[in-house]
Design a protein around this motif. Structure first.
Motif, PDB file in Angstrom:
ATOM      1  N   ILE D  15       0.880  -1.174   0.000  1.00 18.61           N
ATOM      2  CA  ILE D  15       0.000   0.000   0.000  1.00 18.61           C
ATOM      3  C   ILE D  15       0.910   1.214   0.000  1.00 18.61           C
ATOM      4  O   ILE D  15       1.820   1.323   0.821  1.00 18.61           O
ATOM      5  CB  ILE D  15      -0.896   0.052   1.240  1.00 18.61           C
ATOM      6  N   ALA D  16       0.704   2.100  -0.931  1.00 12.24           N
ATOM      7  CA  ALA D  16       1.555   3.284  -1.050  1.00 12.24           C
ATOM      8  C   ALA D  16       0.727   4.549  -0.916  1.00 12.24           C
ATOM      9  O   ALA D  16      -0.481   4.554  -1.187  1.00 12.24           O
ATOM     10  CB  ALA D  16       2.266   3.282  -2.406  1.00 12.24           C
ATOM     11  N   MET D  17       1.373   5.605  -0.498  1.00 13.86           N
ATOM     12  CA  MET D  17       0.725   6.913  -0.436  1.00 13.86           C
ATOM     13  C   MET D  17       1.502   7.863  -1.330  1.00 13.86           C
ATOM     14  O   MET D  17       2.737   7.917  -1.254  1.00 13.86           O
ATOM     15  CB  MET D  17       0.694   7.428   1.011  1.00 13.86           C
ATOM     16  N   LEU D  18       0.793   8.560  -2.214  1.00 12.44           N
ATOM     17  CA  LEU D  18       1.418   9.565  -3.070  1.00 12.44           C
ATOM     18  C   LEU D  18       1.005  10.929  -2.524  1.00 12.44           C
ATOM     19  O   LEU D  18      -0.188  11.168  -2.281  1.00 12.44           O
ATOM     20  CB  LEU D  18       0.922   9.444  -4.518  1.00 12.44           C
ATOM     21  N   VAL D  19       1.972  11.807  -2.325  1.00 11.83           N
ATOM     22  CA  VAL D  19       1.688  13.124  -1.771  1.00 11.83           C
ATOM     23  C   VAL D  19       2.146  14.195  -2.749  1.00 11.83           C
ATOM     24  O   VAL D  19       3.319  14.216  -3.134  1.00 11.83           O
ATOM     25  CB  VAL D  19       2.415  13.336  -0.427  1.00 11.83           C
ATOM     26  N   LEU D  30      -0.286  -1.048  -4.809  1.00 14.43           N
ATOM     27  CA  LEU D  30       0.515  -1.142  -6.029  1.00 14.43           C
ATOM     28  C   LEU D  30       0.268  -2.460  -6.762  1.00 14.43           C
ATOM     29  O   LEU D  30       0.466  -3.539  -6.204  1.00 14.43           O
ATOM     30  CB  LEU D  30       2.007  -1.000  -5.686  1.00 14.43           C
ATOM     31  N   THR D  31      -0.196  -2.355  -7.979  1.00 20.36           N
ATOM     32  CA  THR D  31      -0.551  -3.516  -8.800  1.00 20.36           C
ATOM     33  C   THR D  31       0.004  -3.321 -10.201  1.00 20.36           C
ATOM     34  O   THR D  31      -0.258  -2.285 -10.834  1.00 20.36           O
ATOM     35  CB  THR D  31      -2.085  -3.642  -8.879  1.00 20.36           C
ATOM     36  N   PRO D  32       0.770  -4.280 -10.709  1.00 25.86           N
ATOM     37  CA  PRO D  32       1.341  -4.138 -12.054  1.00 25.86           C
ATOM     38  C   PRO D  32       0.268  -3.798 -13.084  1.00 25.86           C
ATOM     39  O   PRO D  32      -0.852  -4.344 -13.030  1.00 25.86           O
ATOM     40  CB  PRO D  32       1.950  -5.510 -12.330  1.00 25.86           C
ATOM     41  N   LEU D  43      -0.259   8.461 -12.840  1.00 27.98           N
ATOM     42  CA  LEU D  43       0.946   7.771 -12.347  1.00 27.98           C
ATOM     43  C   LEU D  43       0.753   6.271 -12.554  1.00 27.98           C
ATOM     44  O   LEU D  43       0.024   5.613 -11.816  1.00 27.98           O
ATOM     45  CB  LEU D  43       1.142   8.053 -10.858  1.00 27.98           C
ATOM     46  N   PRO D  44       1.416   5.707 -13.582  1.00 33.61           N
ATOM     47  CA  PRO D  44       1.330   4.249 -13.762  1.00 33.61           C
ATOM     48  C   PRO D  44       2.009   3.544 -12.591  1.00 33.61           C
ATOM     49  O   PRO D  44       3.116   3.933 -12.194  1.00 33.61           O
ATOM     50  CB  PRO D  44       2.104   4.005 -15.068  1.00 33.61           C
ATOM     51  N   HIS D  45       1.364   2.522 -12.030  1.00 27.41           N
ATOM     52  CA  HIS D  45       1.962   1.812 -10.904  1.00 27.41           C
ATOM     53  C   HIS D  45       3.319   1.215 -11.289  1.00 27.41           C
ATOM     54  O   HIS D  45       4.223   1.115 -10.446  1.00 27.41           O
ATOM     55  CB  HIS D  45       1.026   0.685 -10.430  1.00 27.41           C
ATOM     56  N   ASN D  46       3.470   0.799 -12.573  1.00 27.56           N
ATOM     57  CA  ASN D  46       4.748   0.222 -12.997  1.00 27.56           C
ATOM     58  C   ASN D  46       5.911   1.195 -12.757  1.00 27.56           C
ATOM     59  O   ASN D  46       7.042   0.759 -12.512  1.00 27.56           O
ATOM     60  CB  ASN D  46       4.689  -0.181 -14.476  1.00 27.56           C
TER      61      ASN D  46
END
Lengths: 302, 302, 302, 302
Positions: D15-19, D30-32, D43-46
């Protein structure tokens, strides 16, 4: 300040405060030939009369004190008391919120130890008047003593009377403001409304939430509106510039403050109608707190 | 209250507050033939003059309002402002702590929007005087406007002057109390001391801790003692008797309050000596907070 | 709870708390043939081992006690200490804010009395590890004692080392979280950043505002972002249902909490750039607080 | 942190947080081949998988973001909710006060939005278990969703059941701790006592004082002791080192916290006996608050 206080130098009749180097405080009314006995020696009043306020004086044991005029807050905190006093932080907020000022007629019940009476007498000035009701003569004796210590006794009328039967003030002689500091204020809500001029300010202080709920019901029934409940908290800081921080302890609760305004019946209905309408809408989801939009901005989180 | 206010009925010249059913508030000075335009219709002042305070009135669109006198707190919160106002919770506490009351001479700088000026003018009564310093004429214009709205302009003298050069008041004409609400009060500590009578009360309000530290240093240098720093917090409750609880939000900070008393040099030395002595003892273990005996009684934990 | 604690009955090796009728509390590790001496008689451990938790037991003087397991908060408040402890109200908030949980590697400096060490050890679980730095061996002796009392010593590594030279943890072995409870944490900001994994959590607690300001400067320089400063306050209520009210006193200050996240350099620049830009805009009117739109709704006044 | 999180670099499944630079936050798992769409680009997770935590990344519009792991507090504040959430300041204090930790069995009712469920699941670790009761299937769907987002679903058992009939847990399978976040917790006090092991921890949160009073009565009847009522308050500061000050606003109320311990009958009688005895003594002067010795020391005034 009492009208007998000299502005720059202490005079006979002034109330003075002596503060020792260890911050022990003594209140006296300066009287020729009297003396103040402290744990660090005797201070004859004759040595104080004529001295500049804010000067250093010495006891007969050569122990130093600062001679200064007590402010209202100083007087309030130093009075002898036999019941819970009201604190400066609440008194100031009450006076401003209720709009108590020079020339007004203000009723209070009970008389307590006279600390709040003193604050009211101070605020209404020489043209104002405070009427203080209580059924306990010993209370009023102490209250009169403390009000006199502040030099304000001539503005205060003490009435030994049970307010259940109502206040004397009404009609043209009704009060601008009325404050109840008694255990069951809800029992006197109607009497209070009758003693206040239209638009007059009501105030009360209570220790428990249960009592606040009870009073709220009574106030709405008795024709009051603009009802507010609140509490103030005060925190001091240690005054070391390079190590500024709050003190370790603080007072957690001095009471809940309740304020209201006396209005005429149709005005009361108008305002209560609207409140009920808004309350009704909320009721459906009241059991479960509805989702709130909490601003997630820089300023505010929990 | 302004001396022109009738005690039971609204009269021409009175300041009135109109409150809608949705609690929207309007302040007017009642003037024959004038009218108040609201979002819910027009209220001719002639329809209000002579009405009982606390009564219900109607706009030309038949929308109801309650006619009531504004208290000091109401006036303060409704004034037009172009700068940070001072809140009733602070104002009340400042007045009581500094002992400001009828008959006094009180200095303030700056004039701000006149809300605090109004509170001071209210408190000193008809025999008192407020002198308000500011270098910004537009500030004083707004302050004068708001003080006049409250009917108290005759007690206030506005001086457009830079207080860096000192206040006019001194010696026999020195002030009982002096309040600084400016960005850099430490620059005027000496001037403030000179303008206060011995034992006079000093007060200030500052937004940041850094500014508080700076002022503390300056106050001690300038001959002040009995220095206190504190902050007040106020929390309101929803007034539903069967669901009593605090509101969701509150104001977190209105400023740090700083109080002090003007004393003579040897008195200042006396009190600072003692404080230093006590501070010195603490210094050795200051880096690591010394073990404290925390009372583990029912009342207090954290 | 320590893994050696029986879920329903006290067993040898368990940490137990005995509470007298007057709420006096005693902590013991139950050991066969040992005894607890209290002011109200002796309690042989053999009489306690095998008893149900939450049961009533009696001393040899027939004085009653309740036998119950201490929670983490109980352990924290009862530990012997020679320095300022950290309070449960702060500890809980720190753990949640920093995201400290099972399986993590957490660094703390100093070791204090081991109360916070205990909380960290509790939170990281059997798979986690706490590394506790201090230069004072006597501190670590006490900390080890208290951590052992809680049965958590195997999760904690004490290192007697001056962190000015840096922490041992770095790179692949870097910590998930790092907490500084030392007098001058700003001196170790860079070392802390090096010992934290990218995105790791930093925390600190400081008594004075001056120290907070100093730390803020150091944190920004050392590559930290998402910096927060806050304080928690806790108020208890008397638990009488028909007279519900707050207690009279409360703790006013336990310290300012500072939190931050370790980021990479360009991320730090990005976030600080934006903060400066917004700060720059504010700077022009910073000396005089700009007029704020204060919502005058029912919920919020001051 | 979730066990699937890499310690230094983001991995698929984390689990990521983008700020954003303006502090707007986005949570993603995050999932390919998936992508995050923001107001400032895609923002592509890749592009995120394999990046260092705490690094700066860019959207397809070249807008910068910081990639960082959310702490528990971040997760709690960002979850989708359809009911009042519990705040980190309360959650942390509840976990520490109730002693909730790795390996425990904890019951909660209702499930709410799963934010508290997440905190409980986090605290009990891989060996612990959370059982979450609710009668509203849509609540549990959301709760499961949020608990899964945190990667902790395997520790949580959701039971769609009316707890008026009692909890499943009892005897040997009884819980270490039980938390009620429902509108009428007093209706389940007996059921809660039956589901807790002896000495187990009870907790609840309620919005109004009326509800608190009701619960206190029920808890004493149901065999609980060590009952506490309290509230926490949290205030943030603006993090400008040279202008350190609190923010303007804060949350005023998130609920009253009630804690208790389950005890055996004679233990309950013992403790309640003592409390009644002390209460009886106080009753006589309860109407008028008895005079209190208020310490007039440097630290504390009001």
């Amino acid at each position: 300040m009492s009208p007998t206080t000299s502005r720059t130098h202490a005079q006979a009749g002034d109330i003075a405060m002596l503060v020792s180097a260890q911050n022990k405080r003594f209140l006296v009314r300066l009287t020729p030939d009297h003396k103040l006995e402290t744990h660090r020696g005797i201070l004859p009043h004759n040595d104080l009369i004529g001295q500049s306020w804010g000067s250093r004086v010495r006891s007969h044991l050569d122990s130093p004190f600062v001679l200064i005029q007590p402010t209202l807050a100083d007087l309030l905190m130093e009075t002898r008391r036999n019941t819970q006093i009201m604190y400066p932080k609440d008194i100031g907020f009450i006076l401003v919120t209720m709009g108590i000022g020079p020339g007004q007629l203000v009723i209070e019940a009970g008389s307590g130890s006279g600390s709040f009476t003193t604050a009211l007498a101070h605020a209404v000035g020489p043209q104002g008047r405070v009427v203080s009701y209580d059924i306990r003569p010993e209370m009023q004796r102490l209250a009169l003593k403390n009000v006199s210590l502040a030099g304000l006794a001539e503005r205060v009328t003490f009435k030994e009377k049970d307010i259940l039967a109502g206040f004397d003030e009404a009609g043209e002689g009704a009060a601008d403001a009325l404050f109840l500091d008694v255990p069951f204020p809800h029992e006197y809500a109607a009497q209070a409304h009758a003693a206040l001029k239209p638009g007059g300010s009501f105030g009360s202080i209570l220790p428990t939430t249960n009592q606040v709920s009870t009073l709220l019901v009574a106030l709405k029934r008795a024709g009051f509106a603009f009802i507010d409940v609140c509490e103030t908290m005060l925190r001091y800081y240690k005054t070391v510039p390079e190590r500024l921080r709050p003190t370790d302890r603080m007072v957690a609760h001095t009471g809940y403050l309740i304020f209201a305004r006396s209005v005429l019946p149709e005005a009361g209905e108008l305002l209560n109608q609207e409140t009920s309408r808004r309350r009704g809408k909320a009721m459906q989801s009241e059991d479960i707190e509805p989702a709130e939009d909490i601003e997630q901005d820089e300023d505010e989180r929990a």
